[in-house]
Design an enzyme around this catalytic site. Structure first.
Site, short mmCIF file in Angstrom:
data_model
loop_
_atom_site.label_atom_id
_atom_site.label_comp_id
_atom_site.label_asym_id
_atom_site.label_seq_id
_atom_site.Cartn_x
_atom_site.Cartn_y
_atom_site.Cartn_z
N HIS A 48 4.99 -4.97 3.80
CA HIS A 48 6.30 -5.44 4.25
C HIS A 48 6.89 -6.54 3.36
O HIS A 48 8.04 -6.92 3.54
CB HIS A 48 6.21 -5.93 5.69
CG HIS A 48 6.03 -4.83 6.68
ND1 HIS A 48 6.96 -3.84 6.88
CD2 HIS A 48 5.01 -4.54 7.54
CE1 HIS A 48 6.53 -3.00 7.79
NE2 HIS A 48 5.34 -3.40 8.21
N ARG A 73 -3.18 -6.10 1.72
CA ARG A 73 -2.71 -4.95 2.49
C ARG A 73 -1.91 -4.03 1.57
O ARG A 73 -0.90 -4.43 1.00
CB ARG A 73 -1.84 -5.38 3.68
CG ARG A 73 -1.35 -4.18 4.49
CD ARG A 73 -0.92 -4.51 5.88
NE ARG A 73 0.33 -5.26 5.94
CZ ARG A 73 0.98 -5.53 7.08
NH1 ARG A 73 0.47 -5.11 8.24
NH2 ARG A 73 2.10 -6.22 7.07
N ASP A 87 -9.00 -1.39 -8.88
CA ASP A 87 -9.17 -1.67 -10.31
C ASP A 87 -8.55 -3.01 -10.69
O ASP A 87 -9.03 -3.69 -11.61
CB ASP A 87 -8.56 -0.56 -11.16
CG ASP A 87 -9.42 0.69 -11.21
OD1 ASP A 87 -10.56 0.65 -10.71
OD2 ASP A 87 -8.96 1.72 -11.75
N GLU A 152 -2.25 0.74 14.95
CA GLU A 152 -1.03 0.09 15.45
C GLU A 152 -0.09 1.04 16.18
O GLU A 152 1.12 0.81 16.23
CB GLU A 152 -0.31 -0.60 14.30
CG GLU A 152 -0.14 0.24 13.05
CD GLU A 152 0.31 -0.58 11.85
OE1 GLU A 152 0.97 -1.61 12.05
OE2 GLU A 152 0.00 -0.18 10.72
N ASP A 178 3.88 -3.27 15.76
CA ASP A 178 4.11 -1.83 15.73
C ASP A 178 3.58 -1.16 17.00
O ASP A 178 4.17 -0.19 17.49
CB ASP A 178 3.45 -1.22 14.49
CG ASP A 178 4.29 -1.43 13.25
OD1 ASP A 178 5.33 -0.78 13.11
OD2 ASP A 178 3.90 -2.26 12.39
#
Length: 262
Positions: A48, A73, A87, A152, A178
């Site tokens: 977000h 996240r 990576d 969620e 959510d």
């Protein structure tokens, strides 16, 4: 020489609660300030917040240099994207919108090298291996990756037991906002129905031997979750903290001016 030890994963495995903050300002300079505050962990948000791989990596570097442990996240649980984030050096990932056991199994495969997973082998040119400075990276990396899945919505809760049965899922994070929206309570994550669902999930996650996680700015609710065994809990968001502080400062300035003009 093995892959770096994941201190966040070790803390979760030991059952030591970790208190954190959401990092959504998408800037390494402000992330460095937040990293000096003393939180146990910081969540660099690429779902977000307006982050890309490079801005995430810049913030990851400054958090790694602090006493706070970084968690990243990802925007979505796509294998190719997870590969890039790993990576780049992220060892703890939070994946949003996980709804099924099958999806959780795919995510476990995405964070592990063959033959047990499908992570692409490109460590020779990756920051994660110290650009080939860690000779045993390929054989030790899997054990230091911390995979957190985010449940969620009602679909995720319906298959929560299936998700919890997946070996390789280290923790389950319940997303209150959510979940509230999906349950018909948009903008009200503290609705009694939502709270009841979250607390039930927390108990089930703990009973399954996984780490329960939550983000809530309601400290009373955070305390309740901790009492139920929540292991990674975020209680602050840098964006809202800054917004509230700067608006308060502007209000005080205008009030000061008004008192002088009056």
């Amino acid at each position: 020489m093995p892959a770096p030890q994941n201190a966040f994963k070790a803390a979760l495995n030991s059952g030591q609660p970790q208190m954190g903050c959401w990092v959504g300002l998408a800037d390494a300079y402000t992330a460095e300030i937040t990293a000096s505050a003393g939180f146990d962990w910081l969540l660099i948000d690429c779902e977000h917040a307006p982050n890309d791989l490079r801005s995430m990596m810049a913030q990851l570097k400054v958090v790694e240099a602090s006493t706070s442990k970084p968690v990243v996240r990802v925007p979505i649980g796509e294998t190719w994207m997870i590969k890039q984030f790993l990576d780049a050096g992220a060892q703890s990932l939070l994946v949003p919108m996980v709804e099924s056991k099958a999806q959780a199994e795919e995510l476990v495969s995405a964070v592990r090298y063959p033959p047990v997973g499908v992570r692409g082998v490109g460590s020779a040119l990756a920051r994660a291996s110290g650009f080939s400075a860690i000779p045993d990276y390929l054989t030790t990396a899997d054990g230091e990756i911390c995979l957190l899945v985010q449940v969620e919505n009602r679909a995720g809760l319906a298959d929560l037991d299936g998700i919890l049965s997946v070996d390789g899922v280290d923790g389950v994070f319940i997303g209150p906002s959510d979940l509230a929206a999906d349950m018909g309570h948009l903008g009200d994550p503290m609705h009694p129905e939502v709270v009841a669902a979250i607390l039930d999930a927390m108990k089930r996650i703990k009973a399954a031997g996984k780490a329960p996680g939550i983000l809530t700015t309601n400290l009373d609710f955070a305390r309740t979750c901790l009492e139920l065994g929540a292991t990674f809990v975020a209680t602050s968001i840098d964006v809202t903290l800054y917004a509230a502080a700067i608006r308060g400062a502007a209000r005080q300035a205008k009030e000061l001016l008004g008192s002088v003009e009056g």
